[in-house]
Design a protein around this motif. Structure first.
Motif, PDB file in Angstrom:
ATOM      1  N   PRO A 370     105.922  65.627  15.633  1.00 14.73           N
ATOM      2  CA  PRO A 370     106.854  66.746  15.836  1.00 14.73           C
ATOM      3  C   PRO A 370     107.397  67.336  14.531  1.00 14.73           C
ATOM      4  CG  PRO A 370     107.419  64.896  17.265  1.00 14.73           C
ATOM      5  CD  PRO A 370     106.403  64.388  16.281  1.00 14.73           C
ATOM      6  N   THR A 371     107.729  68.624  14.634  1.00 10.26           N
ATOM      7  CA  THR A 371     108.388  69.308  13.514  1.00 10.26           C
ATOM      8  C   THR A 371     109.804  69.740  13.921  1.00 10.26           C
ATOM      9  OG1 THR A 371     107.459  71.403  14.271  1.00 10.26           O
ATOM     10  CG2 THR A 371     106.243  70.249  12.536  1.00 10.26           C
ATOM     11  N   GLY A 372     110.226  69.411  15.147  1.00 12.25           N
ATOM     12  CA  GLY A 372     111.484  69.974  15.681  1.00 12.25           C
ATOM     13  C   GLY A 372     111.141  71.339  16.246  1.00 12.25           C
ATOM     14  N   ASP A 373     111.874  72.389  15.851  1.00 12.96           N
ATOM     15  CA  ASP A 373     111.483  73.743  16.252  1.00 12.96           C
ATOM     16  C   ASP A 373     110.069  73.992  15.737  1.00 12.96           C
ATOM     17  OD1 ASP A 373     113.886  74.200  17.438  1.00 12.96           O
ATOM     18  OD2 ASP A 373     114.772  75.264  15.722  1.00 12.96           O
ATOM     19  N   TYR A 374     109.339  74.901  16.407  1.00 14.38           N
ATOM     20  CA  TYR A 374     107.959  75.150  15.980  1.00 14.38           C
ATOM     21  C   TYR A 374     107.929  75.688  14.555  1.00 14.38           C
ATOM     22  CZ  TYR A 374     103.339  76.931  15.321  1.00 14.38           C
ATOM     23  OH  TYR A 374     102.099  77.154  14.788  1.00 14.38           O
ATOM     24  N   LYS A 375     107.012  75.146  13.760  1.00 12.03           N
ATOM     25  CA  LYS A 375     106.835  75.640  12.402  1.00 12.03           C
ATOM     26  C   LYS A 375     105.357  75.541  12.055  1.00 12.03           C
ATOM     27  CE  LYS A 375     108.991  75.406   7.923  1.00 12.03           C
ATOM     28  NZ  LYS A 375     109.935  74.751   7.035  1.00 12.03           N
ATOM     29  N   ASP A 376     104.771  76.646  11.607  1.00 12.00           N
ATOM     30  CA  ASP A 376     103.365  76.628  11.197  1.00 12.00           C
ATOM     31  C   ASP A 376     103.341  76.188   9.737  1.00 12.00           C
ATOM     32  OD1 ASP A 376     100.661  76.983  11.030  1.00 12.00           O
ATOM     33  OD2 ASP A 376     100.775  79.158  10.741  1.00 12.00           O
ATOM     34  N   SER A 377     103.118  74.896   9.539  1.00  5.97           N
ATOM     35  CA  SER A 377     103.337  74.366   8.196  1.00  5.97           C
ATOM     36  C   SER A 377     102.154  73.557   7.696  1.00  5.97           C
ATOM     37  CB  SER A 377     104.572  73.457   8.219  1.00  5.97           C
ATOM     38  OG  SER A 377     104.694  72.770   7.007  1.00  5.97           O
ATOM     39  N   ASN A 378     101.963  73.571   6.379  1.00  4.15           N
ATOM     40  CA  ASN A 378     100.979  72.711   5.723  1.00  4.15           C
ATOM     41  C   ASN A 378     101.657  71.572   4.986  1.00  4.15           C
ATOM     42  OD1 ASN A 378      99.170  75.577   5.162  1.00  4.15           O
ATOM     43  ND2 ASN A 378      98.193  73.752   5.979  1.00  4.15           N
TER      44      ASN A 378
END
Ligand SMILES: [Zn+2]
Length: 432
Positions: A370-378
């Protein structure tokens, strides 16, 4: 039949398509050559692998959930069909993990773990040809879902977790449940009043259960229940079991226990179609805990599917101890081969993003974290507790199966319907 391939020698080849008359086209020929080539499809991947992040301590307490479901059909006409569901939760501490021989865990040691530290829940749904007096199967299944989630042998704990998520009880607001469609009149309702279990529909006065909010009835017709309902129940229940442990520690303010615990789930952290509404409070809770400085370590491990297939192809040249985080653009273009969409991959249906981890040459896993709220992350630092989760992997790798994790293997053993009780016994009951 051709000889099967070993790990060093190629298997015997027989042309499967050579005798077919197909259109003379360069494209078609290329396709046939590619199909017949024993090497995996050559995928040019732009994956930017990086070294496994440092700085995480292995987690000492591990909880794993898994489930299974099986549909049983009577042998004689008119056919009757019921579907059994079983889910299991297993706890392993550092001591138990250290005692297990990863090459060949002793059956007695595994039996002790399962006896002392595992629990399971099972239920059954009528699919075809069986009915409960005075109820159509549509209402029978709604009632079974409600009763099963309130399983008294588990002290109704998974049901309390559903309420905790539905009413977002970690906040101090006394809010309504998530909205849902009335199973009687079909009107969209804006939720049940705070903390209620049952109540009348404000439009048609039909009786509602809080469990109707999950939406199983949207898959059913009045007298037939598709098998997918029992599969969806299993996935929802697995998720509730996982969060029951998290809620337990959170409500008792055992933040230090949470900081050293790993919650593992077999399969991706996803809830499809209407069930994805539970993703909203789950993400909100994880974002809240992240901001409070209490990381909750959750990971789902995928064992099949397009992500696993893709990782199998692209990990060959990658050194051990590497990770790769596919972002939305990479997933769309290189794994799903679909045009870009306005909604990022998994933003509504998943509560974790994918992380590929290659721990060893024979060991690579697709995790959802999980990232918590959605985040498009690398960036690995956007993934909650990822350093600790990845640091724990070497301690729980199974040497019995490729790319397997011991806690998930054990949970699978408890949840497996074919081993307990035997499928033959289930059939015996189903024929009554
Ligand atoms: Zn209604």
């Amino acid at each position: 039949m051709p000889y099967q391939g070993g790990s060093r020698l190629p298997f015997e080849r027989a042309s499967k398509l050579g005798h077919l008359q197909v259109i003379k086209s360069d494209l078609v020929n290329q396709l046939i050559n590619c199909f017949e080539d024993p090497e995996p499809a050559c995928v040019k991947s732009s994956a930017a692998w990086e070294e496994v992040p440092l700085g995480g301590d292995p987690l000492r307490l591990i909880f794993a959930v898994d489930g299974s479901n099986q549909t049983v059909r009577s042998e004689f006409k008119p056919y009757k069909e019921v579907s059994f569901v079983k889910t299991a939760l297993l706890r392993l501490d550092q001591h138990a993990i250290a005692k297990l021989d990863p090459e060949a865990p002793h059956p007695m040691a595994m039996r002790d773990i399962m006896a002392d530290s595992a629990m399971y829940h099972s239920t059954v749904f009528p699919l075809k040809g069986v009915s409960i007096q005075g109820k159509n199967n549509y209402d029978a299944v709604r009632q079974i879902v409600y009763d099963s989630l309130r399983d008294h042998s588990l002290g109704e704990e998974p049901y309390k977790t559903l309420k905790w998520l539905a009413y977002q009880k970690w906040t101090s607001k006394r809010q309504k449940s998530l909205g849902f469609q009335c199973p009687h009149c079909g009107n969209e309702l804006d939720g049940l009043p705070f903390d209620t279990d049952e109540g009348p529909c404000p439009v048609c006065k039909g009786h509602l259960f809080l469990t109707d909010m999950i939406g199983f009835h949207l898959e059913m017709a009045e007298d037939s229940v598709p098998e997918s309902v029992s599969n969806a129940y299993m996935l929802v229940y697995e998720t509730l079991l996982l969060f029951t442990g998290i809620r337990h520690f959170w409500e008792r303010k055992k933040y230090n226990t949470l900081k050293k615990s790993l919650f593992l789930k077999d399969g991706p952290l996803t809830l499809r179609s209407q069930y994805s509404k539970l993703v909203i409070p789950i993400r909100a809770f994880l974002e809240y805990t992240k901001r409070q400085g209490v990381p909750i370590h959750i990971a789902g491990q995928e064992k099949t599917g397009s992500f696993v297939d893709h990782l199998e192809i692209i990990n060959k040249e990658v050194p051990e101890g590497s990770i790769f985080i596919p972002n939305d653009k990479y997933i769309r273009r290189e794994i799903q081969h679909r045009p870009d969409r306005s909604e990022p991959y998994g933003s509504r249906t998943n509560y974790g993003n994918k992380v590929f981890v290659k721990s060893g040459n024979q060991h690579y896993v697709v995790l959802s974290i999980p990232t918590g709220d959605y985040k498009d992350s690398n960036s690995i630092d956007d993934f909650i507790g990822a350093r600790e989760i990845i640091a724990t992997l070497p301690k729980i790798i199974s040497h019995r199966h490729e790319c397997a994790l011991v806690p998930i293997e054990l949970a699978n053993g408890v949840a497996s319907l074919s081993s307990y009780p035997s499928a033959a016994i289930l059939k015996l009951f189903a024929d009554i």
